[in-house]
Design a protein around this motif. Sequence first.
Motif, PDB file in Angstrom:
ATOM      1  N   PHE A  71       0.481   2.020  -1.595  1.00 29.64           N
ATOM      2  CA  PHE A  71       1.212   0.922  -0.968  1.00 29.64           C
ATOM      3  C   PHE A  71       1.592  -0.270  -2.051  1.00 29.64           C
ATOM      4  CE2 PHE A  71      -1.442   2.739   2.503  1.00 29.64           C
ATOM      5  CZ  PHE A  71      -0.396   2.578   3.444  1.00 29.64           C
ATOM      6  N   GLU A  72       2.960  -0.577  -1.870  1.00 32.37           N
ATOM      7  CA  GLU A  72       3.453  -1.779  -2.642  1.00 32.37           C
ATOM      8  C   GLU A  72       2.952  -3.088  -2.147  1.00 32.37           C
ATOM      9  OE1 GLU A  72       5.539  -0.487  -5.647  1.00 32.37           O
ATOM     10  OE2 GLU A  72       4.161   1.280  -4.739  1.00 32.37           O
ATOM     11  N   ASN A  73       3.374  -4.083  -2.752  1.00 38.13           N
ATOM     12  CA  ASN A  73       3.323  -5.254  -2.373  1.00 38.13           C
ATOM     13  C   ASN A  73       3.939  -5.691  -1.258  1.00 38.13           C
ATOM     14  OD1 ASN A  73       1.557  -6.027  -4.753  1.00 38.13           O
ATOM     15  ND2 ASN A  73       3.441  -6.700  -5.816  1.00 38.13           N
ATOM     16  N   ASP A  74       4.948  -4.988  -0.747  1.00 39.10           N
ATOM     17  CA  ASP A  74       5.414  -5.534   0.517  1.00 39.10           C
ATOM     18  C   ASP A  74       5.027  -4.548   1.920  1.00 39.10           C
ATOM     19  OD1 ASP A  74       6.640  -3.112  -0.130  1.00 39.10           O
ATOM     20  OD2 ASP A  74       8.565  -3.721  -0.002  1.00 39.10           O
ATOM     21  N   SER A  75       3.841  -3.777   1.478  1.00 41.37           N
ATOM     22  CA  SER A  75       3.150  -2.857   2.380  1.00 41.37           C
ATOM     23  C   SER A  75       3.858  -1.609   2.746  1.00 41.37           C
ATOM     24  CB  SER A  75       3.149  -3.942   3.670  1.00 41.37           C
ATOM     25  OG  SER A  75       1.909  -4.919   3.700  1.00 41.37           O
ATOM     26  N   THR A  76       4.895  -1.399   1.905  1.00 42.45           N
ATOM     27  CA  THR A  76       5.525  -0.148   2.055  1.00 42.45           C
ATOM     28  C   THR A  76       4.908   0.907   1.116  1.00 42.45           C
ATOM     29  OG1 THR A  76       7.095  -0.548   0.191  1.00 42.45           O
ATOM     30  CG2 THR A  76       7.944  -0.933   2.547  1.00 42.45           C
ATOM     31  N   ARG A  77       5.149   2.173   1.472  1.00 40.18           N
ATOM     32  CA  ARG A  77       4.440   3.248   0.640  1.00 40.18           C
ATOM     33  C   ARG A  77       5.498   3.558  -0.141  1.00 40.18           C
ATOM     34  NH1 ARG A  77       3.451   7.715   3.555  1.00 40.18           N
ATOM     35  NH2 ARG A  77       4.483   6.910   5.676  1.00 40.18           N
ATOM     36  N   LYS A  78       5.009   4.117  -1.436  1.00 38.94           N
ATOM     37  CA  LYS A  78       5.754   4.960  -2.426  1.00 38.94           C
ATOM     38  C   LYS A  78       5.164   5.814  -3.140  1.00 38.94           C
ATOM     39  CE  LYS A  78       8.599   3.833  -6.698  1.00 38.94           C
ATOM     40  NZ  LYS A  78       8.896   2.677  -7.365  1.00 38.94           N
ATOM     41  N   ASP A  79       5.835   6.804  -3.480  1.00 38.98           N
ATOM     42  CA  ASP A  79       5.128   8.169  -4.206  1.00 38.98           C
ATOM     43  C   ASP A  79       5.611   7.871  -5.741  1.00 38.98           C
ATOM     44  OD1 ASP A  79       4.204   9.166  -1.717  1.00 38.98           O
ATOM     45  OD2 ASP A  79       6.114  10.354  -1.472  1.00 38.98           O
ATOM     46  N   HIS A  80       4.520   8.171  -6.586  1.00 41.48           N
ATOM     47  CA  HIS A  80       4.580   7.909  -8.071  1.00 41.48           C
ATOM     48  C   HIS A  80       4.529   9.165  -8.840  1.00 41.48           C
ATOM     49  CE1 HIS A  80       4.757   3.465  -7.937  1.00 41.48           C
ATOM     50  NE2 HIS A  80       3.960   3.577  -6.618  1.00 41.48           N
ATOM     51  N   PRO A  81       5.197   9.532  -9.667  1.00 40.44           N
ATOM     52  CA  PRO A  81       4.846  10.768 -10.413  1.00 40.44           C
ATOM     53  C   PRO A  81       3.403  10.745 -10.955  1.00 40.44           C
ATOM     54  CG  PRO A  81       7.029   9.979 -10.922  1.00 40.44           C
ATOM     55  CD  PRO A  81       6.185   8.927 -10.039  1.00 40.44           C
ATOM     56  N   ILE A  82       2.690  11.898 -10.975  1.00 38.23           N
ATOM     57  CA  ILE A  82       1.590  11.934 -11.768  1.00 38.23           C
ATOM     58  C   ILE A  82       1.479  13.526 -12.050  1.00 38.23           C
ATOM     59  CG2 ILE A  82       0.349   9.957 -10.718  1.00 38.23           C
ATOM     60  CD1 ILE A  82      -1.056  12.353  -8.989  1.00 38.23           C
ATOM     61  N   TYR A  83       0.466  13.590 -13.383  1.00 37.45           N
ATOM     62  CA  TYR A  83       0.285  14.979 -13.862  1.00 37.45           C
ATOM     63  C   TYR A  83       1.097  16.006 -13.966  1.00 37.45           C
ATOM     64  CZ  TYR A  83      -4.494  13.201 -13.624  1.00 37.45           C
ATOM     65  OH  TYR A  83      -5.724  12.532 -13.865  1.00 37.45           O
ATOM     66  N   SER A  84       1.436  16.867 -12.965  1.00 35.08           N
ATOM     67  CA  SER A  84       2.290  18.134 -13.211  1.00 35.08           C
ATOM     68  C   SER A  84       3.515  17.658 -12.448  1.00 35.08           C
ATOM     69  CB  SER A  84       1.684  19.335 -12.512  1.00 35.08           C
ATOM     70  OG  SER A  84       1.420  19.191 -11.257  1.00 35.08           O
ATOM     71  N   TYR A  85       4.056  16.556 -12.141  1.00 35.61           N
ATOM     72  CA  TYR A  85       5.235  16.168 -11.489  1.00 35.61           C
ATOM     73  C   TYR A  85       6.384  16.930 -11.849  1.00 35.61           C
ATOM     74  CZ  TYR A  85       9.144  13.593  -9.748  1.00 35.61           C
ATOM     75  OH  TYR A  85      10.342  13.035  -9.147  1.00 35.61           O
ATOM     76  N   LYS A  86       7.141  17.736 -10.871  1.00 36.75           N
ATOM     77  CA  LYS A  86       8.402  18.162 -11.060  1.00 36.75           C
ATOM     78  C   LYS A  86       9.427  17.526 -10.543  1.00 36.75           C
ATOM     79  CE  LYS A  86       6.747  22.865 -12.319  1.00 36.75           C
ATOM     80  NZ  LYS A  86       7.051  24.391 -11.976  1.00 36.75           N
ATOM     81  N   GLU A  87      10.236  17.067 -11.245  1.00 31.22           N
ATOM     82  CA  GLU A  87      11.475  16.267 -10.609  1.00 31.22           C
ATOM     83  C   GLU A  87      12.414  17.268  -9.823  1.00 31.22           C
ATOM     84  OE1 GLU A  87      15.018  13.209 -11.808  1.00 31.22           O
ATOM     85  OE2 GLU A  87      14.176  14.201 -13.392  1.00 31.22           O
ATOM     86  N   ASN A  88      12.932  16.737  -8.644  1.00 31.97           N
ATOM     87  CA  ASN A  88      13.785  17.668  -7.562  1.00 31.97           C
ATOM     88  C   ASN A  88      12.868  18.698  -6.957  1.00 31.97           C
ATOM     89  OD1 ASN A  88      15.906  15.922  -8.114  1.00 31.97           O
ATOM     90  ND2 ASN A  88      16.317  16.898  -9.968  1.00 31.97           N
TER      91      ASN A  88
END
Length: 268
Positions: A71-88
């Motif tokens: 959750f971001e400061n404005d209470s929205t949710r955001k997905d962050h890349p971690i570990y084995s992240y594959k773009e697209n």
Amino acid sequence: MKIQAHTSFIGTTGYANHAQSFFTELDKIMPVKVRNFTVGKNFNWPNSTPHNRESYITPQMKKMLHLQTLFENDSTRKDHPIYSYKENYTSDIDIILEEHDHHYFYDAYDGYKIGYNVWESTRYSEQFFQQLLRLDELWVPTQWQKEITIEQGYPQDKIFVIPEGVDGKLFKPNPKKNKQNKFQFVIVGRWDYRKGVKESIEGFLKAFPDNPDVELLLNVENPYPVDGMQTTEERLKYYGLEDDRIKILKFLNRKQYISLLQNSNVLI
């Protein structure tokens, strides 16, 4: 075939243990990428490997972990890349394994949508039930849950029973356990109305009102209380269930927990 799991993968809750066990086994058959909602006590952020300090993390789990929802400061949710992240990365199948009315069930998915939900009540809330109807399939762990969901109006050709498995190599009686002075009953699961902890304790006391050779071990601390009480001791006193044969166990690590189950006589 590409599968993405949307679940609470990190942690020591029932859902986290279910997700870890289920998806790591599925990953052995077909690769699974995990979009994770939860964080553990040792969460290290910002960091592309934020869960490395968790004692149960394995190389396989790191290979599977793909996104971290925060959750971001404005209470929205955001997905962050971690570990084995594959773009697209685009999945063919999206499996949402979460609790009743969780955020993940309301997100948009491109793949074939499967919900996996464990539910103890006889009715879903109407808002959540309508969202479940938008899935391609719904998985439940028991025949009872399938029947009550169909009764509420879910199409029977879209719902399937997928039992929660048990690792029989690990969760089994200890053949070499030491002889105990007392016959031990054990209750595990946070104290709330869904678990029937109060009723189980009452049953124990009614069944063994004066027997000094039995005892009841409680591992039922609730980190998310809604009853205004913070401890098991408070609840036992409030409900008039105090008894010298009732022993309270606080949070156990995995090794202690497995030992408790392997060496007790009866798990309620």
